[in-house]
Design an enzyme around this catalytic site. Sequence first.
Site, PDB file in Angstrom:
ATOM      1  N   LEU A   1      28.299  16.200  37.622  1.00 51.27           N
ATOM      2  CA  LEU A   1      28.388  16.035  38.670  1.00 51.27           C
ATOM      3  C   LEU A   1      29.274  16.408  38.985  1.00 51.27           C
ATOM      4  CD1 LEU A   1      30.151  13.582  36.176  1.00 51.27           C
ATOM      5  CD2 LEU A   1      29.273  12.937  38.010  1.00 51.27           C
ATOM      6  N   THR A   2      28.867  16.718  40.194  1.00 53.57           N
ATOM      7  CA  THR A   2      29.200  17.754  41.654  1.00 53.57           C
ATOM      8  C   THR A   2      30.165  16.906  42.402  1.00 53.57           C
ATOM      9  OG1 THR A   2      26.870  17.581  43.039  1.00 53.57           O
ATOM     10  CG2 THR A   2      26.923  18.867  41.214  1.00 53.57           C
ATOM     11  N   GLY A   3      30.375  15.957  43.169  1.00 51.37           N
ATOM     12  CA  GLY A   3      31.726  15.273  43.725  1.00 51.37           C
ATOM     13  C   GLY A   3      32.445  15.682  44.501  1.00 51.37           C
TER      14      GLY A   3
ATOM     15  N   ASP B   1      27.506   8.974  46.222  1.00 50.29           N
ATOM     16  CA  ASP B   1      28.436   8.345  45.601  1.00 50.29           C
ATOM     17  C   ASP B   1      28.604   6.770  46.092  1.00 50.29           C
ATOM     18  OD1 ASP B   1      28.582   9.862  43.661  1.00 50.29           O
ATOM     19  OD2 ASP B   1      30.481  10.711  44.150  1.00 50.29           O
TER      20      ASP B   1
ATOM     21  N   PHE C   1       0.372  -1.099  -0.148  1.00 51.92           N
ATOM     22  CA  PHE C   1       0.249  -0.081   0.253  1.00 51.92           C
ATOM     23  C   PHE C   1       0.601   1.164   0.207  1.00 51.92           C
ATOM     24  CE2 PHE C   1      -3.016  -2.813   2.133  1.00 51.92           C
ATOM     25  CZ  PHE C   1      -3.991  -2.991   1.094  1.00 51.92           C
TER      26      PHE C   1
ATOM     27  N   ASP D   1      31.518  21.816  36.124  1.00 51.54           N
ATOM     28  CA  ASP D   1      32.584  22.728  35.651  1.00 51.54           C
ATOM     29  C   ASP D   1      32.482  23.096  33.941  1.00 51.54           C
ATOM     30  OD1 ASP D   1      33.921  21.062  35.155  1.00 51.54           O
ATOM     31  OD2 ASP D   1      35.392  20.736  36.352  1.00 51.54           O
TER      32      ASP D   1
ATOM     33  N   HIS E   1       2.154   4.118  -1.768  1.00 52.88           N
ATOM     34  CA  HIS E   1       2.527   4.654  -2.893  1.00 52.88           C
ATOM     35  C   HIS E   1       3.569   5.093  -3.887  1.00 52.88           C
ATOM     36  CE1 HIS E   1      -0.729   5.942  -0.341  1.00 52.88           C
ATOM     37  NE2 HIS E   1      -1.978   6.291  -1.443  1.00 52.88           N
TER      38      HIS E   1
ATOM     39  N   ASP F   1      24.768 -10.537   1.432  1.00 51.67           N
ATOM     40  CA  ASP F   1      24.993 -11.631   0.079  1.00 51.67           C
ATOM     41  C   ASP F   1      26.199 -11.702  -0.782  1.00 51.67           C
ATOM     42  OD1 ASP F   1      23.661 -12.883  -2.300  1.00 51.67           O
ATOM     43  OD2 ASP F   1      24.322 -11.145  -4.206  1.00 51.67           O
TER      44      ASP F   1
ATOM     45  N   LYS G   1      33.423  23.819  43.201  1.00 50.94           N
ATOM     46  CA  LYS G   1      33.154  24.645  41.637  1.00 50.94           C
ATOM     47  C   LYS G   1      31.607  24.366  41.656  1.00 50.94           C
ATOM     48  CE  LYS G   1      35.874  22.079  39.293  1.00 50.94           C
ATOM     49  NZ  LYS G   1      36.862  21.275  38.640  1.00 50.94           N
TER      50      LYS G   1
END
Length: 349
Positions: A165-167, A224, A75, A253, A77, A127, A177
């Site tokens: 990530l801020t650890g 963490d 179907f 940062d 087109h 193939d 930071k």
Amino acid sequence: MLSHIDPNNQPTMVDISEKSDSQRQAVAQTLIQLPLALKPYLQGEELILKKGPVIQTAIIAGTMAVKKTSDLIPFCHQIPIESCKFVIEIDSTLKVMITCEVKTSYKTGVEMEALCGASVAALTIYDMCKAVSPQITISQTKLLTKTGGKTNFKRVPQPLYGLVLTGGKSKRMQQDKALLKYYDQPHAKHIFDLLSNYCEYVYLSARREQWCNTELASLPTLVDHDDDLGPLGGILTALETHPEACWLIMACDLAYVNAGTIEKLLENYHDEVVATCYQNPEHGFPEPLCALYTPQALKQFQRAKTAKIYCPVKVLQMSNCYFITPGLAQEIANINTPDEYHQVRHEHH
């Protein structure tokens, strides 16, 4: 009612006679894993076998398939194809990624044409290579994007979570930071808000009780699991907490990160890799702290921890990643010293 079923419950082609022409575009992709037996036949970016150049032949076959889609799918087109482009890439593990982009200006879309093209290109590679070894796997045929018509489509990772990530202990900066203000709020909150525009949930990654009695105390936090692993510990904690999710992970940062930085990662999302990440234009290393991780990343980071490899850069170097280039190198630049901080503040104001 399904669009290909008429009121008498009989199959029918959708009537598009009343529609107007509009610009249509679709991009489809399929993957092939070739066996190592084909490695000797790889010459640069082409496979040369007795039947001829495999990649070039696949592009020709895929293009023919795009134009013949209506002959194959009942179907569909007949659509005037105005552009058909293939990108076929082979990596060092003989994983082949086929991408087919089709464009037209017509009454209906070309997603089936793009899918048909990618599929036949893959079958052609099979193939041509099966005489060497039939241990070939074709997988993950999918539509990546579709534009034009009533609705657009773009494949995005689901579910998608965000992590800031801020650890870190910010020894060179001599102050946290995450709390520095390049704008009018702590930068960790600024990145948190940016990620919230794209992610179902966003968290800070932090050491235990790190943000008590600060402006960040009210934000959702993942503590963490291991305080001594640095950024790897934060990434691994997120992956272990929600192993079913994809993760947009940003360091606090990144002073120049913006919506465009995030959107480029999402636009280049590939669910078959460990991560989509920026490649530093200066030294060529992957940037793990501004990246989009898939659930496959969990095992990679767990293996790294077991092997006592705690550098996220090394983990990505050992992994199957999709690399992209930042619009500006500063988008992935970490700000580590007071002088750098004051320079950025001066630029922002």
